[in-house]
Design a protein around this motif. Structure first.
Motif, PDB file in Angstrom:
ATOM      1  N   ARG A  12       5.812   0.470   6.260  1.00 17.93           N
ATOM      2  CA  ARG A  12       5.129   1.608   5.629  1.00 17.93           C
ATOM      3  C   ARG A  12       3.822   1.158   4.980  1.00 17.93           C
ATOM      4  O   ARG A  12       2.790   1.831   5.088  1.00 17.93           O
ATOM      5  CB  ARG A  12       6.023   2.251   4.572  1.00 17.93           C
ATOM      6  CG  ARG A  12       7.182   3.015   5.152  1.00 17.93           C
ATOM      7  CD  ARG A  12       8.109   3.543   4.092  1.00 17.93           C
ATOM      8  NE  ARG A  12       7.442   4.542   3.272  1.00 17.93           N
ATOM      9  CZ  ARG A  12       7.990   5.106   2.209  1.00 17.93           C
ATOM     10  NH1 ARG A  12       9.223   4.791   1.842  1.00 17.93           N
ATOM     11  NH2 ARG A  12       7.322   6.014   1.516  1.00 17.93           N
ATOM     12  N   LEU A  13       3.860   0.018   4.317  1.00 18.83           N
ATOM     13  CA  LEU A  13       2.674  -0.527   3.654  1.00 18.83           C
ATOM     14  C   LEU A  13       1.583  -0.861   4.675  1.00 18.83           C
ATOM     15  O   LEU A  13       0.407  -0.531   4.470  1.00 18.83           O
ATOM     16  CB  LEU A  13       3.052  -1.777   2.856  1.00 18.83           C
ATOM     17  CG  LEU A  13       1.950  -2.426   2.033  1.00 18.83           C
ATOM     18  CD1 LEU A  13       1.491  -1.483   0.926  1.00 18.83           C
ATOM     19  CD2 LEU A  13       2.459  -3.719   1.436  1.00 18.83           C
ATOM     20  N   ILE A  14       1.967  -1.473   5.783  1.00 16.05           N
ATOM     21  CA  ILE A  14       0.999  -1.786   6.844  1.00 16.05           C
ATOM     22  C   ILE A  14       0.358  -0.500   7.358  1.00 16.05           C
ATOM     23  O   ILE A  14      -0.859  -0.428   7.537  1.00 16.05           O
ATOM     24  CB  ILE A  14       1.672  -2.574   7.987  1.00 16.05           C
ATOM     25  CG1 ILE A  14       2.033  -3.977   7.515  1.00 16.05           C
ATOM     26  CG2 ILE A  14       0.769  -2.636   9.223  1.00 16.05           C
ATOM     27  CD1 ILE A  14       2.939  -4.741   8.461  1.00 16.05           C
ATOM     28  N   GLY A  15       1.175   0.514   7.576  1.00 19.29           N
ATOM     29  CA  GLY A  15       0.645   1.799   8.025  1.00 19.29           C
ATOM     30  C   GLY A  15      -0.336   2.386   7.033  1.00 19.29           C
ATOM     31  O   GLY A  15      -1.422   2.849   7.400  1.00 19.29           O
ATOM     32  N   ASN A  16       0.014   2.355   5.769  1.00 15.77           N
ATOM     33  CA  ASN A  16      -0.880   2.890   4.737  1.00 15.77           C
ATOM     34  C   ASN A  16      -2.178   2.091   4.640  1.00 15.77           C
ATOM     35  O   ASN A  16      -3.244   2.665   4.444  1.00 15.77           O
ATOM     36  CB  ASN A  16      -0.178   2.925   3.381  1.00 15.77           C
ATOM     37  CG  ASN A  16       0.865   4.018   3.309  1.00 15.77           C
ATOM     38  OD1 ASN A  16       0.731   5.053   3.949  1.00 15.77           O
ATOM     39  ND2 ASN A  16       1.906   3.793   2.547  1.00 15.77           N
ATOM     40  N   PHE A  17      -2.099   0.782   4.785  1.00 12.29           N
ATOM     41  CA  PHE A  17      -3.315  -0.044   4.765  1.00 12.29           C
ATOM     42  C   PHE A  17      -4.226   0.278   5.950  1.00 12.29           C
ATOM     43  O   PHE A  17      -5.448   0.193   5.846  1.00 12.29           O
ATOM     44  CB  PHE A  17      -2.971  -1.531   4.792  1.00 12.29           C
ATOM     45  CG  PHE A  17      -2.607  -2.109   3.450  1.00 12.29           C
ATOM     46  CD1 PHE A  17      -3.210  -1.665   2.294  1.00 12.29           C
ATOM     47  CD2 PHE A  17      -1.659  -3.107   3.361  1.00 12.29           C
ATOM     48  CE1 PHE A  17      -2.882  -2.201   1.058  1.00 12.29           C
ATOM     49  CE2 PHE A  17      -1.322  -3.656   2.126  1.00 12.29           C
ATOM     50  CZ  PHE A  17      -1.931  -3.197   0.970  1.00 12.29           C
ATOM     51  N   CYS A  18      -3.637   0.619   7.088  1.00  8.03           N
ATOM     52  CA  CYS A  18      -4.422   0.877   8.300  1.00  8.03           C
ATOM     53  C   CYS A  18      -4.968   2.299   8.368  1.00  8.03           C
ATOM     54  O   CYS A  18      -5.869   2.561   9.171  1.00  8.03           O
ATOM     55  CB  CYS A  18      -3.571   0.607   9.545  1.00  8.03           C
ATOM     56  SG  CYS A  18      -3.257  -1.143   9.827  1.00  8.03           S
ATOM     57  N   TYR A  19      -4.454   3.191   7.536  1.00  5.33           N
ATOM     58  CA  TYR A  19      -4.858   4.594   7.605  1.00  5.33           C
ATOM     59  C   TYR A  19      -6.352   4.746   7.342  1.00  5.33           C
ATOM     60  O   TYR A  19      -6.836   4.455   6.253  1.00  5.33           O
ATOM     61  CB  TYR A  19      -4.059   5.429   6.601  1.00  5.33           C
ATOM     62  CG  TYR A  19      -4.395   6.897   6.628  1.00  5.33           C
ATOM     63  CD1 TYR A  19      -3.991   7.685   7.698  1.00  5.33           C
ATOM     64  CD2 TYR A  19      -5.113   7.480   5.604  1.00  5.33           C
ATOM     65  CE1 TYR A  19      -4.293   9.036   7.738  1.00  5.33           C
ATOM     66  CE2 TYR A  19      -5.421   8.834   5.630  1.00  5.33           C
ATOM     67  CZ  TYR A  19      -5.007   9.601   6.696  1.00  5.33           C
ATOM     68  OH  TYR A  19      -5.308  10.935   6.739  1.00  5.33           O
ATOM     69  N   LYS A  20      -7.079   5.150   8.395  1.00 10.32           N
ATOM     70  CA  LYS A  20      -8.526   5.400   8.330  1.00 10.32           C
ATOM     71  C   LYS A  20      -9.305   4.228   7.721  1.00 10.32           C
ATOM     72  O   LYS A  20     -10.278   4.420   7.001  1.00 10.32           O
ATOM     73  CB  LYS A  20      -8.810   6.683   7.559  1.00 10.32           C
ATOM     74  CG  LYS A  20      -8.237   7.893   8.251  1.00 10.32           C
ATOM     75  CD  LYS A  20      -8.647   9.174   7.589  1.00 10.32           C
ATOM     76  CE  LYS A  20      -7.939  10.317   8.273  1.00 10.32           C
ATOM     77  NZ  LYS A  20      -8.775  11.319   8.781  1.00 10.32           N
ATOM     78  N   ASN A  21      -8.864   3.002   8.029  1.00  2.03           N
ATOM     79  CA  ASN A  21      -9.535   1.818   7.503  1.00  2.03           C
ATOM     80  C   ASN A  21      -9.710   0.812   8.647  1.00  2.03           C
ATOM     81  O   ASN A  21      -8.794   0.042   8.960  1.00  2.03           O
ATOM     82  CB  ASN A  21      -8.720   1.211   6.360  1.00  2.03           C
ATOM     83  CG  ASN A  21      -9.460   0.103   5.652  1.00  2.03           C
ATOM     84  OD1 ASN A  21     -10.000  -0.797   6.277  1.00  2.03           O
ATOM     85  ND2 ASN A  21      -9.474   0.172   4.331  1.00  2.03           N
ATOM     86  N   GLU A  22     -10.884   0.827   9.252  1.00  2.00           N
ATOM     87  CA  GLU A  22     -11.138  -0.018  10.416  1.00  2.00           C
ATOM     88  C   GLU A  22     -10.998  -1.510  10.097  1.00  2.00           C
ATOM     89  O   GLU A  22     -10.497  -2.284  10.916  1.00  2.00           O
ATOM     90  CB  GLU A  22     -12.525   0.270  10.985  1.00  2.00           C
ATOM     91  CG  GLU A  22     -12.787  -0.469  12.276  1.00  2.00           C
ATOM     92  CD  GLU A  22     -14.133  -0.126  12.891  1.00  2.00           C
ATOM     93  OE1 GLU A  22     -14.417  -0.675  13.967  1.00  2.00           O
ATOM     94  OE2 GLU A  22     -14.895   0.667  12.314  1.00  2.00           O
ATOM     95  N   HIS A  23     -11.424  -1.919   8.914  1.00  3.98           N
ATOM     96  CA  HIS A  23     -11.305  -3.335   8.541  1.00  3.98           C
ATOM     97  C   HIS A  23      -9.840  -3.776   8.585  1.00  3.98           C
ATOM     98  O   HIS A  23      -9.513  -4.830   9.154  1.00  3.98           O
ATOM     99  CB  HIS A  23     -11.895  -3.579   7.154  1.00  3.98           C
ATOM    100  CG  HIS A  23     -11.637  -4.952   6.636  1.00  3.98           C
ATOM    101  ND1 HIS A  23     -12.330  -6.059   7.102  1.00  3.98           N
ATOM    102  CD2 HIS A  23     -10.746  -5.416   5.735  1.00  3.98           C
ATOM    103  CE1 HIS A  23     -11.876  -7.142   6.487  1.00  3.98           C
ATOM    104  NE2 HIS A  23     -10.919  -6.783   5.643  1.00  3.98           N
ATOM    105  N   ASN A  24      -8.954  -2.991   7.996  1.00  7.70           N
ATOM    106  CA  ASN A  24      -7.538  -3.359   7.987  1.00  7.70           C
ATOM    107  C   ASN A  24      -6.910  -3.244   9.370  1.00  7.70           C
ATOM    108  O   ASN A  24      -6.035  -4.028   9.729  1.00  7.70           O
ATOM    109  CB  ASN A  24      -6.776  -2.510   6.970  1.00  7.70           C
ATOM    110  CG  ASN A  24      -7.129  -2.881   5.550  1.00  7.70           C
ATOM    111  OD1 ASN A  24      -7.657  -3.958   5.281  1.00  7.70           O
ATOM    112  ND2 ASN A  24      -6.856  -1.974   4.620  1.00  7.70           N
ATOM    113  N   GLN A  25      -7.366  -2.261  10.169  1.00  8.08           N
ATOM    114  CA  GLN A  25      -6.886  -2.151  11.547  1.00  8.08           C
ATOM    115  C   GLN A  25      -7.250  -3.413  12.329  1.00  8.08           C
ATOM    116  O   GLN A  25      -6.423  -3.973  13.056  1.00  8.08           O
ATOM    117  CB  GLN A  25      -7.502  -0.926  12.222  1.00  8.08           C
ATOM    118  CG  GLN A  25      -7.031   0.396  11.675  1.00  8.08           C
ATOM    119  CD  GLN A  25      -7.855   1.556  12.209  1.00  8.08           C
ATOM    120  OE1 GLN A  25      -8.989   1.395  12.651  1.00  8.08           O
ATOM    121  NE2 GLN A  25      -7.274   2.754  12.157  1.00  8.08           N
TER     122      GLN A  25
END
Length: 122
Positions: A15-28
């Motif tokens: 869940r945390l990984i998903g939240n970090f990646c949400y609309k955040n290209e750097h984290n993706q």
């Protein structure tokens, strides 16, 4: 118990990984660039491995699917990594008729199509 706490920790991490990646290209991109224990794989591979159904870790698959969506959303490089993946095979029961998860048949006959994707047999 300890086993249940471990399961909850895995789900919370996804869940945390998903939240970090949400609309955040750097984290993706960071997820894609993170090398897994098997050096040929990255964080996307690990996240995708959580999308299989598990009786022991109920809810993991659903949160993993959300996280994968967020990791791929608006990121063509991540989409390309996933698009290029090929299925190695399908786990089948002893008589070769159905897919098996944790020793229980979960569906009838599956096949790999010409692109290496798992599809129900017609």
């Amino acid at each position: 118990d300890k086993q249940n706490q471990d399961r909850l920790l895995v789900i919370a991490t996804v869940r945390l990984i998903g939240n970090f990646c949400y609309k955040n290209e750097h984290n993706q991109n960071l997820l894609r660039d993170t090398v897994a224990k098997d050096k040929r794989k990255n964080g996307l591979h690990v996240l995708l491995s959580c999308t299989g159904f598990s009786f022991e870790c109920f809810g993991l698959r659903e949160w993993a699917l959300v996280a994968v969506r967020y990791a791929l959303d608006g990121n063509p490089e991540n989409q390309k990594v996933v698009e290029e993946l090929e299925a190695i095979g399908v786990a089948v029961d002893a008589d070769g008729d159905g897919a098996v998860a944790n020793g229980e048949e979960v569906s009838s006959r599956w096949v790999l199509d010409e692109r290496g994707r798992v599809r129900p047999k017609k």
